[in-house]
Design a protein around this motif. Structure first.
Motif, mmCIF file in Angstrom:
data_model
loop_
_atom_site.group_PDB
_atom_site.id
_atom_site.type_symbol
_atom_site.label_atom_id
_atom_site.label_comp_id
_atom_site.label_asym_id
_atom_site.label_seq_id
_atom_site.Cartn_x
_atom_site.Cartn_y
_atom_site.Cartn_z
ATOM 1 N N SER A 148 0.824 -1.212 0.000
ATOM 2 C CA SER A 148 0.000 0.000 0.000
ATOM 3 C C SER A 148 0.857 1.260 0.000
ATOM 4 N N THR A 149 1.976 1.237 0.722
ATOM 5 C CA THR A 149 2.846 2.419 0.712
ATOM 6 C C THR A 149 3.538 2.583 -0.636
ATOM 7 N N ASP A 150 3.795 1.479 -1.324
ATOM 8 C CA ASP A 150 4.323 1.580 -2.692
ATOM 9 C C ASP A 150 3.262 2.152 -3.627
ATOM 10 N N ALA A 151 2.030 1.644 -3.510
ATOM 11 C CA ALA A 151 0.970 2.015 -4.449
ATOM 12 C C ALA A 151 0.666 3.505 -4.393
ATOM 13 N N ILE A 152 0.614 4.082 -3.198
ATOM 14 C CA ILE A 152 0.243 5.492 -3.101
ATOM 15 C C ILE A 152 1.302 6.377 -3.750
ATOM 16 N N GLN A 153 2.556 5.921 -3.738
ATOM 17 C CA GLN A 153 3.617 6.683 -4.400
ATOM 18 C C GLN A 153 3.616 6.450 -5.907
ATOM 19 N N VAL A 154 3.367 5.208 -6.330
ATOM 20 C CA VAL A 154 3.264 4.927 -7.766
ATOM 21 C C VAL A 154 2.157 5.775 -8.390
ATOM 22 N N ALA A 155 1.079 5.997 -7.633
ATOM 23 C CA ALA A 155 -0.062 6.765 -8.133
ATOM 24 C C ALA A 155 0.188 8.267 -8.175
ATOM 25 N N GLY A 156 1.328 8.725 -7.665
ATOM 26 C CA GLY A 156 1.678 10.139 -7.769
ATOM 27 C C GLY A 156 1.376 10.972 -6.544
ATOM 28 N N TRP A 157 0.833 10.354 -5.488
ATOM 29 C CA TRP A 157 0.606 11.090 -4.248
ATOM 30 C C TRP A 157 1.930 11.307 -3.525
ATOM 31 N N THR A 158 2.002 12.369 -2.760
ATOM 32 C CA THR A 158 3.144 12.580 -1.879
ATOM 33 C C THR A 158 2.867 11.815 -0.591
ATOM 34 N N TRP A 159 3.598 10.728 -0.388
ATOM 35 C CA TRP A 159 3.362 9.885 0.783
ATOM 36 C C TRP A 159 3.759 10.632 2.044
ATOM 37 N N ARG A 160 2.820 10.683 3.013
ATOM 38 C CA ARG A 160 3.041 11.468 4.235
ATOM 39 C C ARG A 160 3.208 10.620 5.485
ATOM 40 N N GLY A 161 2.789 9.350 5.449
ATOM 41 C CA GLY A 161 2.986 8.556 6.644
ATOM 42 C C GLY A 161 1.962 7.454 6.819
ATOM 43 N N ILE A 162 2.016 6.843 8.012
ATOM 44 C CA ILE A 162 1.152 5.723 8.385
ATOM 45 C C ILE A 162 0.506 6.052 9.723
ATOM 46 N N VAL A 163 -0.786 5.858 9.815
ATOM 47 C CA VAL A 163 -1.529 6.097 11.055
ATOM 48 C C VAL A 163 -2.041 4.750 11.572
ATOM 49 N N PRO A 164 -1.518 4.251 12.697
ATOM 50 C CA PRO A 164 -2.008 2.980 13.234
ATOM 51 C C PRO A 164 -3.381 3.126 13.877
ATOM 52 N N TRP A 165 -4.201 2.110 13.662
ATOM 53 C CA TRP A 165 -5.472 1.986 14.376
ATOM 54 C C TRP A 165 -5.379 0.772 15.290
ATOM 55 N N ASP A 166 -5.311 1.013 16.586
ATOM 56 C CA ASP A 166 -5.262 -0.040 17.596
ATOM 57 C C ASP A 166 -6.689 -0.482 17.898
ATOM 58 N N LYS A 167 -7.002 -1.717 17.534
ATOM 59 C CA LYS A 167 -8.358 -2.240 17.702
ATOM 60 C C LYS A 167 -8.621 -2.754 19.117
ATOM 61 N N THR A 168 -7.674 -2.583 20.005
ATOM 62 C CA THR A 168 -7.718 -2.994 21.419
ATOM 63 C C THR A 168 -7.583 -4.509 21.541
ATOM 64 N N GLU A 169 -7.523 -4.967 22.763
ATOM 65 C CA GLU A 169 -7.336 -6.391 23.034
ATOM 66 C C GLU A 169 -8.582 -7.231 22.775
ATOM 67 N N CYS A 170 -9.616 -6.614 22.236
ATOM 68 C CA CYS A 170 -10.838 -7.354 21.915
ATOM 69 C C CYS A 170 -10.657 -8.295 20.723
ATOM 70 N N VAL A 171 -9.608 -8.073 19.921
ATOM 71 C CA VAL A 171 -9.413 -8.932 18.752
ATOM 72 C C VAL A 171 -8.976 -10.319 19.192
ATOM 73 N N ARG A 172 -9.118 -11.277 18.297
ATOM 74 C CA ARG A 172 -8.875 -12.682 18.614
ATOM 75 C C ARG A 172 -7.418 -12.928 18.988
ATOM 76 N N PRO A 173 -7.156 -13.552 20.139
ATOM 77 C CA PRO A 173 -5.772 -13.880 20.503
ATOM 78 C C PRO A 173 -5.306 -15.159 19.818
ATOM 79 N N ILE A 174 -3.996 -15.270 19.607
ATOM 80 C CA ILE A 174 -3.386 -16.477 19.069
ATOM 81 C C ILE A 174 -2.269 -16.875 20.030
ATOM 82 N N VAL A 175 -2.358 -18.042 20.606
ATOM 83 C CA VAL A 175 -1.429 -18.474 21.642
ATOM 84 C C VAL A 175 -0.004 -18.509 21.113
#
Length: 281
Positions: A148-175
């Motif tokens: 995705s970070t490659d694609a946004i630059q290939v498309a001609g946008w000026t890439w500015r960064g990545i914003v994480p979305w923390d979905k909290t510990e409610c997501v499924r755990p994997i031992v």
């Protein structure tokens, strides 16, 4: 009441912008006229919903007619190998106990090479529709983050960064492993963006909605926070159940949502109609 439009003809030719002319987003009414050639268009308040392939809609929009793009495209993720990624979304993203709660959605079976090509294509078309300095922000997961970070630059946008979305510990755990509890917003601007306006957080912690209308739906509250630094009209080429549309309605931003699936288009229309009626009451 929502306005419904149907037409068998293709979209009329789009007007040409004179060289050097200033670009600013066009009115919601003008967008409605431009998009009325598609088979199914619904107007609900300041929202325009189109059932069509997003590529066709992106081609129909006038240059500089969109203030920002915020969207949640199909990631084509959910497996380490191509065969696993080609499975139905319900088999990749849901446990067996939830597998029949939501309708499947299209466009989620590409391998990484085709996902890169497709992402660069829609992002490039979106860039031509967005005002200079406008934002494009698209969700992705950890597997497709490099692509995705490659694609946004290939498309001609000026890439500015990545914003994480923390979905909290409610997501499924994997031992024995770290939880995959974050998704990411890859964002860029259409060239230079002035240092002016509000400041938005660079990371968000928000639980996945307990009640959803789509198997990969994201919180409306998260979308509202992400929209705090953009101007409308907001383009959402992969509308799904329209959480971004609801967020735009809450913020008073004109919204253009595009959805290929007839099922999810109807879900989005009913949701926004009910939301619009509730706000009017």
């Amino acid at each position: 009441m929502p306005e419904h439009h149907s037409a068998a003809a293709m979209v009329p030719p789009i007007g040409v912008v004179a060289p050097g002319a200033p670009l600013s987003p066009v009115s919601s009414d003008r967008h409605g006229a431009l998009l009325s050639g598609f088979r199914e268009v619904v107007r609900i308040g300041s929202a325009t919903l189109v059932r069509a392939d997003s590529m066709e809609v992106l081609e129909a929009l006038e240059p500089g007619s969109i203030g920002a793009v915020l969207c949640d495209p199909p990631y084509s993720s959910g497996g380490l190998h191509a065969g696993e990624r080609a499975r139905a979304p319900s088999q990749k993203y849901q446990g067996s106990e939830h597998r029949h709660l939501y309708a499947e959605f299209a466009g989620d079976c590409r391998d990484q090479r085709s996902f890169l090509a497709w992402s660069a294509m829609w992002m490039a078309r979106a860039r031509h529709a967005v005002v200079p300095g406008g934002i494009c922000a698209a969700f992705t997961d950890w597997r497709q983050l490099p692509i995705s970070t490659d694609a946004i630059q290939v498309a001609g946008w000026t890439w500015r960064g990545i914003v994480p979305w923390d979905k909290t510990e409610c997501v499924r755990p994997i031992v024995g492993r770290y939880r995959n509890q974050a998704e990411f917003l890859v964002w860029g601007t259409n060239g230079h963006r002035p240092l002016a306006g509000k400041v938005a957080p660079g990371a968000y912690r928000q639980a996945v909605p307990k009640t959803k209308l789509h198997m990969t739906a994201k919180p409306v509250e998260l979308m509202e926070r992400l929209l705090s630094i953009v101007d409308g009209p907001v383009l959402d080429p992969f509308m799904g159940s329209a959480p971004i549309g609801v967020a735009c309605a809450n913020l008073g931003l004109p919204y253009i949502g595009v959805e290929f699936s007839a099922h999810y288009f109807d879900v989005a229309c009913r949701r926004l109609e009910a939301h619009h009626a509730q706000r009017a009451a």
